[in-house]
Design a protein around this motif. Structure first.
Motif, PDB file in Angstrom:
ATOM      1  N   VAL A  81       8.859   0.541   2.997  1.00 11.47           N
ATOM      2  CA  VAL A  81       8.680  -0.675   2.206  1.00 11.47           C
ATOM      3  C   VAL A  81       9.946  -1.515   2.238  1.00 11.47           C
ATOM      4  CG1 VAL A  81       8.355  -1.548  -0.148  1.00 11.47           C
ATOM      5  CG2 VAL A  81       6.910   0.307   0.718  1.00 11.47           C
ATOM      6  N   HIS A  82      11.105  -0.863   2.121  1.00 10.66           N
ATOM      7  CA  HIS A  82      12.378  -1.597   2.155  1.00 10.66           C
ATOM      8  C   HIS A  82      12.582  -2.276   3.497  1.00 10.66           C
ATOM      9  CE1 HIS A  82      16.698  -2.319   2.489  1.00 10.66           C
ATOM     10  NE2 HIS A  82      16.725  -2.313   1.165  1.00 10.66           N
ATOM     11  N   LYS A  83      12.234  -1.581   4.577  1.00 11.72           N
ATOM     12  CA  LYS A  83      12.420  -2.155   5.911  1.00 11.72           C
ATOM     13  C   LYS A  83      11.530  -3.377   6.117  1.00 11.72           C
ATOM     14  CE  LYS A  83      12.108  -0.985  10.826  1.00 11.72           C
ATOM     15  NZ  LYS A  83      11.799   0.090  11.815  1.00 11.72           N
ATOM     16  N   ASN A  84      10.293  -3.306   5.633  1.00 10.66           N
ATOM     17  CA  ASN A  84       9.367  -4.432   5.790  1.00 10.66           C
ATOM     18  C   ASN A  84       9.667  -5.581   4.837  1.00 10.66           C
ATOM     19  OD1 ASN A  84       7.929  -3.101   7.787  1.00 10.66           O
ATOM     20  ND2 ASN A  84       6.553  -2.129   6.322  1.00 10.66           N
ATOM     21  N   ASP A  85      10.441  -5.285   3.783  1.00 10.80           N
ATOM     22  CA  ASP A  85      10.824  -6.282   2.786  1.00 10.80           C
ATOM     23  C   ASP A  85       9.561  -6.862   2.160  1.00 10.80           C
ATOM     24  OD1 ASP A  85      12.428  -7.756   1.212  1.00 10.80           O
ATOM     25  OD2 ASP A  85      13.218  -9.064   2.758  1.00 10.80           O
ATOM     26  N   GLY A  86       9.326  -8.111   2.250  1.00  8.97           N
ATOM     27  CA  GLY A  86       8.118  -8.703   1.679  1.00  8.97           C
ATOM     28  C   GLY A  86       8.365  -9.324   0.316  1.00  8.97           C
ATOM     29  N   ALA A  87       7.415 -10.157  -0.089  1.00 10.25           N
ATOM     30  CA  ALA A  87       7.529 -10.879  -1.356  1.00 10.25           C
ATOM     31  C   ALA A  87       7.173  -9.962  -2.520  1.00 10.25           C
ATOM     32  CB  ALA A  87       6.607 -12.101  -1.337  1.00 10.25           C
ATOM     33  N   CYS A  88       7.508 -10.417  -3.716  1.00 13.39           N
ATOM     34  CA  CYS A  88       7.215  -9.643  -4.916  1.00 13.39           C
ATOM     35  C   CYS A  88       5.759  -9.846  -5.324  1.00 13.39           C
ATOM     36  CB  CYS A  88       8.144 -10.037  -6.050  1.00 13.39           C
ATOM     37  SG  CYS A  88       8.005 -11.774  -6.527  1.00 13.39           S
ATOM     38  N   GLY A  89       5.256  -8.938  -6.165  1.00 13.09           N
ATOM     39  CA  GLY A  89       3.901  -9.034  -6.665  1.00 13.09           C
ATOM     40  C   GLY A  89       3.838  -9.820  -7.962  1.00 13.09           C
ATOM     41  N   VAL A  90       2.792  -9.589  -8.742  1.00  8.67           N
ATOM     42  CA  VAL A  90       2.607 -10.358  -9.968  1.00  8.67           C
ATOM     43  C   VAL A  90       3.658 -10.028 -11.019  1.00  8.67           C
ATOM     44  CG1 VAL A  90       0.134 -10.631  -9.599  1.00  8.67           C
ATOM     45  CG2 VAL A  90       0.972  -8.646 -10.860  1.00  8.67           C
ATOM     46  N   THR A 122      -1.631  -2.572 -10.161  1.00  7.82           N
ATOM     47  CA  THR A 122      -1.542  -3.929 -10.702  1.00  7.82           C
ATOM     48  C   THR A 122      -2.325  -4.873  -9.795  1.00  7.82           C
ATOM     49  OG1 THR A 122       0.679  -3.392 -11.480  1.00  7.82           O
ATOM     50  CG2 THR A 122       0.061  -5.712 -11.479  1.00  7.82           C
ATOM     51  N   PRO A 123      -3.022  -5.859 -10.354  1.00  8.37           N
ATOM     52  CA  PRO A 123      -3.711  -6.828  -9.485  1.00  8.37           C
ATOM     53  C   PRO A 123      -2.750  -7.461  -8.483  1.00  8.37           C
ATOM     54  CG  PRO A 123      -4.404  -7.120 -11.762  1.00  8.37           C
ATOM     55  CD  PRO A 123      -3.277  -6.122 -11.786  1.00  8.37           C
ATOM     56  N   VAL A 124      -3.264  -7.732  -7.300  1.00  4.63           N
ATOM     57  CA  VAL A 124      -2.422  -8.327  -6.261  1.00  4.63           C
ATOM     58  C   VAL A 124      -2.224  -9.806  -6.565  1.00  4.63           C
ATOM     59  CG1 VAL A 124      -3.163  -6.681  -4.518  1.00  4.63           C
ATOM     60  CG2 VAL A 124      -4.419  -8.824  -4.785  1.00  4.63           C
ATOM     61  N   PRO A 138      -6.746 -15.887   2.780  1.00  3.28           N
ATOM     62  CA  PRO A 138      -6.238 -15.353   1.519  1.00  3.28           C
ATOM     63  C   PRO A 138      -5.492 -14.034   1.728  1.00  3.28           C
ATOM     64  CG  PRO A 138      -8.574 -14.900   1.710  1.00  3.28           C
ATOM     65  CD  PRO A 138      -8.210 -15.715   2.914  1.00  3.28           C
ATOM     66  N   LEU A 139      -4.314 -13.942   1.162  1.00  8.55           N
ATOM     67  CA  LEU A 139      -3.540 -12.701   1.199  1.00  8.55           C
ATOM     68  C   LEU A 139      -3.435 -12.136  -0.208  1.00  8.55           C
ATOM     69  CD1 LEU A 139      -0.548 -13.537   3.567  1.00  8.55           C
ATOM     70  CD2 LEU A 139      -2.686 -12.403   4.140  1.00  8.55           C
ATOM     71  N   GLY A 140      -3.390 -10.816  -0.299  1.00  8.78           N
ATOM     72  CA  GLY A 140      -3.178 -10.151  -1.571  1.00  8.78           C
ATOM     73  C   GLY A 140      -1.877  -9.373  -1.528  1.00  8.78           C
ATOM     74  N   GLY A 250     -14.683  -5.862   0.278  1.00  4.36           N
ATOM     75  CA  GLY A 250     -13.487  -6.051   1.079  1.00  4.36           C
ATOM     76  C   GLY A 250     -12.276  -5.302   0.560  1.00  4.36           C
ATOM     77  N   THR A 251     -11.178  -5.505   1.273  1.00  5.25           N
ATOM     78  CA  THR A 251      -9.885  -4.939   0.915  1.00  5.25           C
ATOM     79  C   THR A 251      -8.835  -6.026   1.084  1.00  5.25           C
ATOM     80  OG1 THR A 251      -8.250  -3.213   1.450  1.00  5.25           O
ATOM     81  CG2 THR A 251      -9.549  -4.070   3.269  1.00  5.25           C
ATOM     82  N   PRO A 252      -7.840  -6.118   0.205  1.00  9.41           N
ATOM     83  CA  PRO A 252      -6.896  -7.237   0.269  1.00  9.41           C
ATOM     84  C   PRO A 252      -6.078  -7.242   1.567  1.00  9.41           C
ATOM     85  CG  PRO A 252      -6.725  -6.065  -1.829  1.00  9.41           C
ATOM     86  CD  PRO A 252      -7.571  -5.232  -0.940  1.00  9.41           C
ATOM     87  N   GLN A 253      -6.087  -8.370   2.259  1.00  9.38           N
ATOM     88  CA  GLN A 253      -5.167  -8.533   3.381  1.00  9.38           C
ATOM     89  C   GLN A 253      -3.768  -8.686   2.811  1.00  9.38           C
ATOM     90  OE1 GLN A 253      -6.274 -10.836   6.911  1.00  9.38           O
ATOM     91  NE2 GLN A 253      -8.044 -11.562   5.763  1.00  9.38           N
ATOM     92  N   GLY A 254      -2.863  -7.859   3.270  1.00 14.66           N
ATOM     93  CA  GLY A 254      -1.516  -7.824   2.718  1.00 14.66           C
ATOM     94  C   GLY A 254      -1.213  -6.481   2.098  1.00 14.66           C
ATOM     95  N   GLY A 255      -2.257  -5.709   1.793  1.00 14.54           N
ATOM     96  CA  GLY A 255      -2.056  -4.358   1.301  1.00 14.54           C
ATOM     97  C   GLY A 255      -1.596  -3.433   2.415  1.00 14.54           C
ATOM     98  N   VAL A 256      -0.711  -2.506   2.100  1.00 18.88           N
ATOM     99  CA  VAL A 256      -0.155  -1.618   3.125  1.00 18.88           C
ATOM    100  C   VAL A 256      -1.246  -0.762   3.750  1.00 18.88           C
ATOM    101  CG1 VAL A 256       1.481   0.254   3.538  1.00 18.88           C
ATOM    102  CG2 VAL A 256       2.066  -1.575   1.949  1.00 18.88           C
ATOM    103  N   ILE A 257      -2.193  -0.317   2.939  1.00 17.51           N
ATOM    104  CA  ILE A 257      -3.191   0.626   3.429  1.00 17.51           C
ATOM    105  C   ILE A 257      -4.411  -0.076   4.034  1.00 17.51           C
ATOM    106  CG2 ILE A 257      -4.581   0.846   1.317  1.00 17.51           C
ATOM    107  CD1 ILE A 257      -4.458   3.917   1.795  1.00 17.51           C
ATOM    108  N   SER A 258      -4.501  -1.390   3.918  1.00 19.79           N
ATOM    109  CA  SER A 258      -5.679  -2.115   4.404  1.00 19.79           C
ATOM    110  C   SER A 258      -5.925  -1.948   5.905  1.00 19.79           C
ATOM    111  CB  SER A 258      -5.565  -3.600   4.041  1.00 19.79           C
ATOM    112  OG  SER A 258      -5.611  -3.771   2.645  1.00 19.79           O
ATOM    113  N   PRO A 259      -4.913  -2.026   6.786  1.00 19.61           N
ATOM    114  CA  PRO A 259      -5.190  -1.833   8.215  1.00 19.61           C
ATOM    115  C   PRO A 259      -5.785  -0.467   8.535  1.00 19.61           C
ATOM    116  CG  PRO A 259      -3.050  -2.867   7.914  1.00 19.61           C
ATOM    117  CD  PRO A 259      -3.508  -2.440   6.558  1.00 19.61           C
ATOM    118  N   LEU A 260      -5.279   0.600   7.893  1.00 20.11           N
ATOM    119  CA  LEU A 260      -5.846   1.925   8.142  1.00 20.11           C
ATOM    120  C   LEU A 260      -7.297   1.988   7.666  1.00 20.11           C
ATOM    121  CD1 LEU A 260      -5.631   4.897   8.939  1.00 20.11           C
ATOM    122  CD2 LEU A 260      -4.708   5.372   6.659  1.00 20.11           C
TER     123      LEU A 260
END
Length: 489
Positions: A81-90, A122-124, A138-140, A250-260
């Motif tokens: 998660v640290h390596k991928n960085d990314g924006a904060c959630g809600v 927590t909601p995305v 839409p990204l979650g 569906g599953t939120p695009q942007g979730g770590v587990i969504s591609p799997l």
């Protein structure tokens, strides 16, 4: 040294500043050793899971939750998660905030909540990004806390389901990439396969049936606590401008587990086509995009099979992006154009080049970078926007426009007109980079990366082939791009 060094000395700044140089080096070394040890232990457990699947193809796993709660798994998940960085959630908690509070205590608290089953997702956070078609995707965006838990579950499930996945699937899998899919298409097109059925699933991530998805996971996983976590992430909903939107499909695009989860869902497509094709057509899939090269007379059957499978998965094919393509006329897939021609010796020659849309996007990126790098006149202030992301996007294009070879496949811009068009855009943007001078040392790597990237792109693009290629010569900054290209050519 405590486990906190593993987080703070590696990624934080306050503790590193307080340490003297020998202590700091010792802290970094110990953090590296701890990280490697955690990864080795998790990797050993993953190999054990894969081995159990290979020994018994009907095996179901009822005790996986403890591995998710394990500190080693959570540490490895945190590193990812640290390596991928990314924006904060809600909750607006950033990775930097977690580091300031202490990564070790953060993971210990998370492990405790998981073990006593008090963890609640927590909601995305809903964000929208533009698509090539002009629509918005839409990204979650999950919170950091949820991303760590999703990564931990992904580490466990990926080891199990990777043993099931077929070689025709290339998207979001370890050790596979777009270039491996391109190489597979090239191998298939060199056979006598005159037609390709190209397909795109309409709003796949938004329309996956959650019940069918959980049933697909249950084929291998009977641990109800793991299934409850996945179900929670699927149904938690998204916060869009302060309004909670429930999620029923569906599953939120942007979730770590969504591609799997997407690959698990579409594994039915892969296995069914392998069973029913009988050598008449072949599937190459990257996430929800796929093509099926067909032998003569088998294209109608292939389309019927695909539509039948899509109906069973409660999915629809995009009407405009789906259809039969003649390989001699060419077709676009994964940002490349594929075309089959007859060579002089009678063999089928497969031409691969970046698609026109990809070249247009690259030129647009160059213009964007040029604008983002522009300083206010007469000031020694830093550029108005961070440049690392744009630099990486340009760097990734070096593989497209140069003579990149993957699995024996060379990919390059082989049209002189396209190469000239991109070269002119690169040269036009380059002065913005040449004028940049980092006012502080910590900005130098970013700017140096961009200058190196654009210079490499220019040299590769302007180095034209054959006598018809005329090398442009134009003064840029302190040097001349044309002379550099000529010397490299």
């Amino acid at each position: 040294m405590s486990e906190n060094v593993m987080g703070m000395c590696e990624y934080g700044e306050e503790e590193v500043v307080e340490l003297s140089p020998p202590e700091c080096r010792h802290g970094f070394l110990q953090a590296h050793r701890l990280r490697q040890a955690a990864r080795a232990r998790v990797s050993k457990k993953q190999e054990g899971l894969r081995g159990q699947v290979e020994e018994n193809w009907d095996r179901e796993f009822a005790e996986l939750y403890d591995m998710v709660c394990d500190q080693d798994t959570l540490w490895v998940a945190w590193f990812a998660v640290h390596k991928n960085d990314g924006a904060c959630g809600v909750d607006e908690e950033t990775i930097e905030a977690v580091e300031r509070q202490g990564v070790s205590s953060f993971l210990e608290s998370l492990s405790h909540d998981l073990r006593v089953e008090s963890y609640v997702a927590t909601p995305v956070r809903r964000e929208y990004i533009p698509k090539d078609s002009g629509d918005l995707r839409p990204l979650g965006i999950p919170t950091v806390r949820d991303r760590v838990v999703q990564t931990a579950v992904n580490l466990v499930l990926e080891a199990i389901f990777e043993a099931d996945f077929l070689p025709c699937s290339f998207g979001f899998r370890p050790g596979k990439s777009i270039y491996h899919a391109v190489a597979q298409i090239r191998r298939l097109l060199r056979k006598d396969l005159p037609v390709v059925f190209e397909a795109d699933i309409t709003k796949f991530f938004d329309r996956m049936d959650q019940g069918l998805l959980l049933d697909a996971v249950r084929r291998r996983v009977s641990d109800e606590r793991i299934l409850a976590l996945i179900s929670m992430w699927l149904k938690i909903g998204a916060l869009d401008h302060g309004i909670l939107q429930p999620s029923t499909t569906g599953t939120p695009q942007g979730g770590v587990i969504s591609p799997l989860l997407a690959n698990i869902y579409l594994h039915a497509l892969d296995s069914e086509i392998r069973t029913r094709s009988k050598g008449r057509f072949y599937l190459v899939r990257y996430a929800d995009d796929f093509v099926i090269p067909c032998r003569a007379g088998a294209s109608v059957e292939a389309e019927c099979v695909v539509r039948e499978i899509m109906s069973g998965l409660i999915l629809e094919l995009h009407p405009r992006k789906t259809g039969m393509r003649d390989v001699s006329s060419g077709f676009d897939f994964l940002g490349f154009t594929f075309q089959v021609q007859r060579a002089a010796h009678g063999r089928r020659a497969v031409l691969i080049r970046p698609a026109k849309e990809s070249v247009d996007r690259f030129i647009s990126d160059l213009a964007t970078v040029s604008t983002k790098c522009r300083r206010p006149k007469g000031r020694r202030s830093p550029p108005p926007a961070p440049l690392d992301a744009y630099a990486e996007r340009l760097r990734s294009w070096v593989g497209h426009v140069g003579s990149r070879e993957v699995n024996g496949v060379k990919i390059k811009v082989d049209s002189y007109e396209e190469r000239k068009r991109v070269a002119e855009a690169a040269i036009a943007a380059f002065p913005a980079f040449a004028r940049l001078r980092a006012p502080t040392s910590h900005e130098a790597p970013s700017l140096a990366l961009i200058e190196e990237t654009v210079r490499t792109i220019c040299l590769k693009l302007i180095a034209c082939e054959g006598a018809r290629a005329k090398t442009p010569s134009r003064s840029v900054g302190a040097g001349t791009i044309g002379s550099g290209a000529a010397s490299e050519a």
